[in-house]
Scaffold this active site. Structure first.
Site, short mmCIF file in Angstrom:
data_model
loop_
_atom_site.label_atom_id
_atom_site.label_comp_id
_atom_site.label_asym_id
_atom_site.label_seq_id
_atom_site.Cartn_x
_atom_site.Cartn_y
_atom_site.Cartn_z
N HIS B 8 0.83 -1.20 0.00
CA HIS B 8 0.00 0.00 0.00
C HIS B 8 0.87 1.26 0.00
O HIS B 8 1.17 1.82 1.06
CB HIS B 8 -0.93 -0.02 1.23
CG HIS B 8 -1.94 1.07 1.27
ND1 HIS B 8 -2.92 1.15 2.27
CD2 HIS B 8 -2.18 2.13 0.47
CE1 HIS B 8 -3.68 2.20 2.06
NE2 HIS B 8 -3.25 2.83 0.99
N TYR B 194 -11.64 7.71 5.44
CA TYR B 194 -10.99 6.44 5.08
C TYR B 194 -11.39 5.33 6.06
O TYR B 194 -11.78 4.22 5.66
CB TYR B 194 -9.46 6.57 5.11
CG TYR B 194 -8.82 7.30 3.96
CD1 TYR B 194 -9.56 8.08 3.08
CD2 TYR B 194 -7.44 7.23 3.76
CE1 TYR B 194 -8.94 8.76 2.04
CE2 TYR B 194 -6.82 7.90 2.72
CZ TYR B 194 -7.56 8.67 1.86
OH TYR B 194 -6.94 9.34 0.84
N HIS B 223 -5.85 0.28 5.75
CA HIS B 223 -5.83 0.91 7.07
C HIS B 223 -6.24 -0.12 8.13
O HIS B 223 -7.11 0.13 8.98
CB HIS B 223 -6.75 2.14 7.10
CG HIS B 223 -6.64 2.94 5.83
ND1 HIS B 223 -7.65 3.00 4.92
CD2 HIS B 223 -5.61 3.67 5.32
CE1 HIS B 223 -7.27 3.73 3.88
NE2 HIS B 223 -6.03 4.16 4.10
N GLU B 284 1.20 2.66 3.62
CA GLU B 284 0.51 3.86 3.13
C GLU B 284 1.51 5.02 3.06
O GLU B 284 1.17 6.17 3.27
CB GLU B 284 -0.64 4.20 4.10
CG GLU B 284 -1.75 5.05 3.55
CD GLU B 284 -2.71 5.46 4.66
OE1 GLU B 284 -2.56 4.99 5.80
OE2 GLU B 284 -3.61 6.26 4.39
N ARG B 290 2.68 11.79 8.58
CA ARG B 290 4.09 11.86 8.17
C ARG B 290 5.06 12.18 9.30
O ARG B 290 6.26 12.29 9.07
CB ARG B 290 4.23 12.92 7.07
CG ARG B 290 3.34 12.60 5.87
CD ARG B 290 3.61 13.49 4.69
NE ARG B 290 2.65 13.21 3.62
CZ ARG B 290 2.80 13.55 2.36
NH1 ARG B 290 3.88 14.22 1.98
NH2 ARG B 290 1.89 13.27 1.46
#
Lengths: 341, 341
Positions: B8, B194, B223, B284, B290
């Site tokens: 992912h 999401y 997720h 992801e 981040r």
């Protein structure tokens, strides 16, 4: 000695006459007729529905008291208009008050609100006042998506909600954020809509600064906080990316999760990542999942077993079962003290 | 020896000219102008965005290969009409193919689809065929809610989707169920939309019998499966209440979760309740979150660390890192074998 206080119980077993009246009310609204008269429901009718369900299970499972509210899935604020919701909410709340009157040691009332997709919150404020001041209720269930499954309402941090929060603060009552039945065929109510709405609510709170404006406001996100504890790293990271304070100070003086998570590993995770001061014992009983887990031989929603099995110190377990509920619901604490408990 | 395959990854760092073209495309659509010409993007432009981002992080974190797709949040099928989506999807997928061409040992392509709220799936079927047969892609990202946050599309079990599933089966490619950016201001994309969509998708699958009709269809819910593993007891119980088979046979021969869960306790839970054959390593990355976790000193989305730390047997860890990806993506397995890996 710890009182076992279940913060999340609904009257899912309400007398048939009450449920039938709702159907007649909705049918009358749709056909433009007058609402039919509300039926006579005897105390025995109520006792019958409570004693063989909630009271039986409470005793079997060893809980002492349930914070009790109308059935969540049938609040259905998307059905009818505000007047329909208002009358339905009053009838439901009055019925809860009768249960509490019959079993004052075992049930304490939390109200549903007469929300409606196009309405402001004036009617909900009035009903909250009535329930707290006249019926002795200790909190409310606030529906973050009264449209029933398309998430078209303003986020919980929007000023739309502020008059209601002001009344909650004035009355010193918390709200459980709880959606109702889904009118979206893509969203199963208890399996998709509830858990999604819980998760969405928490993220709305991260994005805003609601508790700067309402430092004493208290919100309970049910069903173990939706997906939030499982994704706790994501939420801590998103708060950081959004330049918000750490969640401990940004939200967790004001937000609480219940233990309506129907297996041991889930409750273990909840207790591992969420501070015990933010966890309230709850079962959502008699509720969403009524069967027996073939892996354990016990009911899925017998969440007391999962909390009992937690490897946490006794003072934390006491907080989860009793102390936090007394703190989050000060009016519950007052009632219990008046009862000598 | 285990290949570390990240199932992912999105091209969230695409060259500025590509992103600027999208803005111009949407502006042209809105003002009724012709779509501007797509810019020249050099190989060096692409290398620059990959080497200092995904490739750097892959090397630092010790992964070998990423299953790579266009940026999810900017797929935005709710923007423009089907023709707009079609051109955007082609440009994005072509760009992924160029990344794969430059780094064939490190990236393998997965396509986005030209979905559009009012469109059928004919355009998506054609683009899937093009990407698999002409570009060598191994799967696709299928958006369960192309409307962008109001969940107005038919559930994944509806026959609306069947022609697309038929093509997937024919091509032997899986889909990751992945929504895009939110046009609902109540739903934050990566924090609410999401995770809610993942959870909703799984419940749709419980309610239906999709895999009776498509026994070889394979769907990845990203997720970490949304809220599902945390509420695994609820889902097992709901399947039982809905008179469905146990989840192991009803869904778990066909449904897979990635490890995009950004803290150790979450990944621990995932591995505890979900069979290792259903878990695919994913990060992801570079993606939703981040930053660096102040509690660990490592990036939140360095999910390899969490999987490395799992207390599971070596064969299960191999399955999570490599074996399951080869099985769920047979075309990946073929590519790797052709590379002698």
């Amino acid at each position: 000695m710890t009182l076992i206080i279940d913060c999340h119980g609904h009257y899912t077993t309400a007398p048939e006459a009450h449920t039938a009246w709702r159907e007649a009310q909705v049918a009358a609204y749709r056909s433009g007729q007058l609402t039919p008269a509300y039926p006579d429901i005897s105390d025995d009718d109520i006792r019958d529905t409570i004693e063989k369900n909630q009271l039986k299970l409470l005793r079997e499972r060893g809980a002492d008291l349930t914070i009790f509210s109308p059935r969540a899935s049938t609040m259905a604020p998307h059905v009818g208009d505000e007047a329909v919701s208002l009358e339905w909410a009053r009838r439901c709340n009055d019925l809860i008050a009768r249960v509490v009157g019959l079993y004052p040691q075992t049930f304490v009332g939390v109200c549903m609100l007469p929300q409606s997709p196009k309405a402001d919150l004036a009617g909900s404020i009035a009903e909250l006042e009535r329930c707290v001041n006249e019926l002795g209720f200790i909190g409310c269930n606030l529906n973050s998506d009264p449209g029933g499954g398309h998430f078209q309402h303003p986020p919980l941090t929007d000023r739309y909600w502020y008059p209601f929060y002001e009344k909650m603060v004035e009355l010193d009552v918390p709200a459980m954020i709880h959606v109702s039945g889904s009118c979206n065929h893509a969203l199963h109510a208890t399996g998709a809509y509830y858990i999604a709405a819980d998760t969405i609510a928490f993220m709305q709170l991260i994005e805003g600064d609601l508790f700067k404006d309402f430092p004493t406001l208290r919100l309970i996100i049910p069903h173990g906080g939706g997906a939030v504890p499982y994704h706790w790293g994501r939420y801590r990271g998103l708060a950081d990316m959004l330049k918000k304070p750490a969640l401990a100070s940004h939200l967790m003086n004001n937000v609480f999760f219940d233990t309506c998570v129907y297996h041991q590993p889930g409750v273990d995770l909840l207790a591992k990542v969420i501070d015990s001061k933010n966890i309230l014992f709850g079962s959502e009983m008699v509720g969403a999942v009524r069967g027996i887990d073939p892996e354990t031989g016990f009911y899925f929603d017998d969440t007391k077993r999962y909390v009992d099995a937690l490897d946490v110190p006794a003072d934390q377990k006491h907080a989860i079962f009793e102390g936090n509920a007394r703190r989050v619901f000060p009016r519950l604490d007052a009632i219990l003290k008046a009862q000598g408990r």
